[in-house]
Design an enzyme around this catalytic site. Structure first.
Site, PDB file in Angstrom:
ATOM      1  N   LEU A   2       0.824  -1.209   0.000  1.00  0.00           N
ATOM      2  CA  LEU A   2       0.000   0.000   0.000  1.00  0.00           C
ATOM      3  C   LEU A   2       0.857   1.258   0.000  1.00  0.00           C
ATOM      4  O   LEU A   2       0.539   2.245  -0.647  1.00  0.00           O
ATOM      5  CB  LEU A   2      -0.919   0.011   1.225  1.00  0.00           C
ATOM      6  CG  LEU A   2      -2.048  -1.013   1.241  1.00  0.00           C
ATOM      7  CD1 LEU A   2      -2.818  -0.919   2.558  1.00  0.00           C
ATOM      8  CD2 LEU A   2      -2.993  -0.800   0.066  1.00  0.00           C
ATOM      9  N   GLY A  62       9.083   5.156   3.978  1.00  0.00           N
ATOM     10  CA  GLY A  62      10.211   6.079   4.014  1.00  0.00           C
ATOM     11  C   GLY A  62      11.377   5.599   4.844  1.00  0.00           C
ATOM     12  O   GLY A  62      11.960   6.353   5.605  1.00  0.00           O
ATOM     13  N   GLY A  63      11.775   4.323   4.715  1.00  0.00           N
ATOM     14  CA  GLY A  63      12.932   3.844   5.443  1.00  0.00           C
ATOM     15  C   GLY A  63      12.586   3.043   6.679  1.00  0.00           C
ATOM     16  O   GLY A  63      13.449   2.410   7.271  1.00  0.00           O
ATOM     17  N   GLY A 123      10.006   0.670   6.618  1.00  0.00           N
ATOM     18  CA  GLY A 123       9.491  -0.607   6.142  1.00  0.00           C
ATOM     19  C   GLY A 123       8.404  -0.347   5.136  1.00  0.00           C
ATOM     20  O   GLY A 123       8.472   0.605   4.356  1.00  0.00           O
ATOM     21  N   THR A 134       3.884  -0.822   4.248  1.00  0.00           N
ATOM     22  CA  THR A 134       2.525  -1.129   4.677  1.00  0.00           C
ATOM     23  C   THR A 134       1.862  -1.935   3.570  1.00  0.00           C
ATOM     24  O   THR A 134       1.937  -1.562   2.400  1.00  0.00           O
ATOM     25  CB  THR A 134       1.736   0.161   4.951  1.00  0.00           C
ATOM     26  OG1 THR A 134       2.363   0.878   6.020  1.00  0.00           O
ATOM     27  CG2 THR A 134       0.307  -0.153   5.345  1.00  0.00           C
ATOM     28  N   ASP A 136      -0.939  15.339  13.868  1.00  0.00           N
ATOM     29  CA  ASP A 136      -0.826  15.396  12.407  1.00  0.00           C
ATOM     30  C   ASP A 136      -2.206  15.275  11.754  1.00  0.00           C
ATOM     31  O   ASP A 136      -2.402  14.481  10.840  1.00  0.00           O
ATOM     32  CB  ASP A 136       0.106  14.302  11.898  1.00  0.00           C
ATOM     33  CG  ASP A 136       0.606  14.569  10.477  1.00  0.00           C
ATOM     34  OD1 ASP A 136       0.541  15.733  10.036  1.00  0.00           O
ATOM     35  OD2 ASP A 136       1.047  13.618   9.809  1.00  0.00           O
TER      36      ASP A 136
END
Length: 665
Positions: A42, A46-47, A49, A51, A165
């Site tokens: 999916l 970003g480093g 792993g 999803t 966020d």
């Protein structure tokens, strides 16, 4: 289909029945932990792993989401902190998932040296996707959104959690019942936890993050409420708050209603009730903002208070933030304001770094000249390069494509596809016969720019390619990588000539001297190294930058080297002595690119920065000639045409390239 769980696999989809991945030969896992059939990727984290979309075979093939934790970082302290953050996310979901508008945690376990977190799958679209499909939000829909989400915020805040966020991407409209679901608690923090970790990052998103969170890393229930107010603004107007924030800092929220009136989505004013509520949500000064979700819901429903007023989480010693435009904020505060750091450990080698808010440029009126804009990429433009005849411009992007443009007409000529990951660098050979591209996928591709066909792929680096450069005779290519090495390639055969080793951190930049005898490399280890290309030996190391070196360029006569750094400076070096000639300090953020141009009369040095500006310098005197300012965004790359008449810039602003005629300036 079955998905390979090697987080570095470039093509993880496999047909049913395969025992080994067809792409990377990793043994395939039919059922993760005996329960979960992993189907497809999916997102790449970003480093951290990946999803995956998965099926829970024990629950009649019910959809679920599997998060894999596989950080590409070697530093012990950084790895420890990353593991802690992942475990904290699992703990948060375990406690919060009992709410029907927060994804439930289904499992948390270790297998094959990786950590996995399994979450409930939310079937629906996020609100940003709805915006992109042209859905227009009315006043009544915003009221419904607030009434749907505020109880969720009350729920998490009552449990000491701040989301940190909130934005349209993190709100999904569930298809089954239309209710809004709040996702992505990976950025959330316990209310009492300190945010300034040893890695030194703030968490949030440009434009949505309130000033107390951006400046000091402190977040309160009122901080989430500010982000909720900005989200409502974005949905009402269709205007990205990040763009306004980069242009004006927090000044835009003082006149947010003018954007509502001017928006093509909504030409009428809001009712007084909702306008007043949004005004209070969008207060820069946290003490003037709503302090709890209860207060907002009470105003929405016009109900008298049934609860005691909550005491503010701010103490008498807490800084009070004045609601004034950025240009009026004092200089000390400007320097302290921090742009959100995005966790990209793969691209940054485990370093979380801080960006500073761009400062307003008030130089000569010529800096207001509007350059030509080239549009076509779907993501950030990381690199631009002119062909030797100046008739073609190449651009490489995070959208995994290279585009060739006519810089005069602005028309796209070709789109080159073949890389599996972000493209970080492009360069033309001096004879114009080859275009080289380097990617996060660890490969370099050579292209025929005339036919747009791939010539060959060069493999050998073990991490992403940060920069490529051709020798003046077009026979040799140099490449630098996150794997801390530089490789030299024979372009006639595609074979490696040699590997240069000596830097202790990733190598970010590489350049040939005009005579082709020397190679300069800039590294995250804060040094520049000069190499003898005939022998492959180091000539000397240039030291002086206090942070990562991100770019290097030789002067046309080969006697001087310019370097740009995360320390916000440009240094000019005497290559004969290795000493610094001068340091240029006018940028207010890291310098990503430097480029020389030469005419019959003079030499100009150009520099591009995350401060949203390009600066033109007289390298002989060190005097700034002109500042060119983009509308918004960072500037990642510069290129000057061979005739020194045109400058091209690529960056993060709306995925576009700007063309500036240097003769105008």
């Amino acid at each position: 289909m079955l998905c390979c769980l090697n987080p570095d696999c470039l093509n993880p989809q496999n047909p049913d029945g395969n025992q080994y991945c067809h792409s990377c030969s990793t043994p395939l896992i039919p059922l993760l932990r005996g329960h979960y059939r992993v189907i497809k990727v999916l997102s790449d984290e970003g480093g951290f792993g990946r999803t995956y979309l998965s099926e829970d075979m024990d629950k009649l093939n019910e959809w679920c989401v599997v998060k894999q934790f596989a950080p590409k970082v070697r530093e012990t302290s950084a790895l420890k902190k990353a593991v802690e953050l992942f475990q904290e996310e699992a703990q948060r979901l375990q406690h919060l998932g009992e709410h029907h508008q927060i994804p439930a945690l289904l499992a948390y376990f270790e297998q094959d040296n990786y950590l996995f977190l399994v979450q409930q799958f939310i079937d629906g679209q996020n609100l940003l996707q709805e915006l992109q499909q042209g859905i227009t939000y009315s006043e009544s829909q915003i009221l419904e959104l607030l009434l749907d989400l505020l109880p969720v915020l009350k729920f998490i805040h009552d449990r000491g959690i701040i989301h940190r966020d909130i934005k349209p991407q993190n709100i999904i409209r569930r298809r089954s019942d239309g209710r809004l679901v709040l996702i992505d608690f990976g950025s959330a923090k316990q209310l009492t936890a300190t945010v300034h970790t040893q890695l030194g990052t703030t968490i949030g998103s440009h434009g949505y993050t309130p000033i107390e969170q951006m400046q000091d890393g402190k977040a309160y229930p009122a901080s989430d409420l500010f982000s909720l107010g900005v989200t409502c603004f974005h949905l009402l107007t269709g205007i990205r708050p990040s763009k306004l924030w980069l242009q004006q800092g927090y000044g835009w929220v003082n006149s947010w209603q003018q954007y509502l009136h001017n928006s093509a989505r909504n030409g009428t004013a809001l009712g007084d009730k909702l306008a007043d509520i949004l005004d209070k949500l969008l207060q820069i000064d946290i003490k003037k903002r709503y302090q709890s979700a209860d207060q907002v819901m009470r105003d929405l429903k016009n109900q008298p208070s049934q609860l005691p007023e909550p005491s503010t989480l701010l103490t008498d010693s807490t800084t009070i933030y004045s609601p004034v435009p950025l240009k009026l904020v004092n200089q000390k505060l400007k320097k302290r304001l921090l742009i959100n750091a995005v966790i990209v450990l793969l691209a940054l080698g485990g370093t979380w770094y801080l960006q500073y808010i761009p400062q307003l440029i008030t130089k000569s009126s010529k800096s207001s000249y509007q350059p030509k804009t080239l549009k076509g990429h779907a993501s950030d433009v990381n690199s631009v390069a002119f062909s030797p005849d100046g008739k073609t411009l190449a651009s490489g992007s995070d959208d995994k494509t290279i585009k060739l443009w006519n810089p005069v007409t602005g028309q796209e000529i070709h789109t080159l596809k073949g890389h599996f990951e972000w493209i970080w660098t492009v360069a033309f050979s001096p004879d114009g016969k080859i275009l080289a591209s380097g990617s996060k996928d660890k490969t370099i591709k050579l292209w025929n720019p005339t036919t747009a066909e791939e010539i060959r792929t060069l493999k050998g680096h073990t991490e992403g390619i940060t920069a490529v450069a051709f020798s003046p005779d077009s026979k040799t290519l140099a490449s630098s990588s996150l794997d801390k090495t530089i490789k030299l390639w024979d372009l006639a055969t595609g074979k490696q000539i040699r590997t240069l080793e000596g830097h202790s951190q990733p190598v970010a930049a590489v350049a040939f001297s005009p005579d082709g005898k020397t190679l300069a490399t800039g590294s995250w280890d804060k040094t520049i190294k000069l190499w003898d290309l005939a022998t492959g030996k180091q000539i000397r190391t240039l030291e002086g930058h206090t942070k990562l070196v991100l770019c290097v360029a030789f002067s046309p006569d080969g006697k001087t080297l310019a370097s740009g750094s995360k320390d916000k400076t440009i240094k000019l070096w005497n290559l004969a002595t290795g000493e610094t000639i001068r340091t240029l300090k006018q940028h207010s953020d890291k310098v990503n690119s430097v480029a020389y141009s030469k005419t019959l009369n003079n030499v100009i040095l150009a520099s591009g920065s995350n401060d949203n500006t390009i600066k033109l310098w007289n390298p002989t005197t060190g005097q700034e000639i002109r500042t060119l300012k983009q509308d918004s965004g960072y500037i990642y790359s510069l290129a000057i045409s061979p005739d020194a008449q045109t400058l091209a810039s690529g960056g993060s602003a709306d995925n576009i390239i700007k063309i500036w005629p240097l003769s105008y300036f």
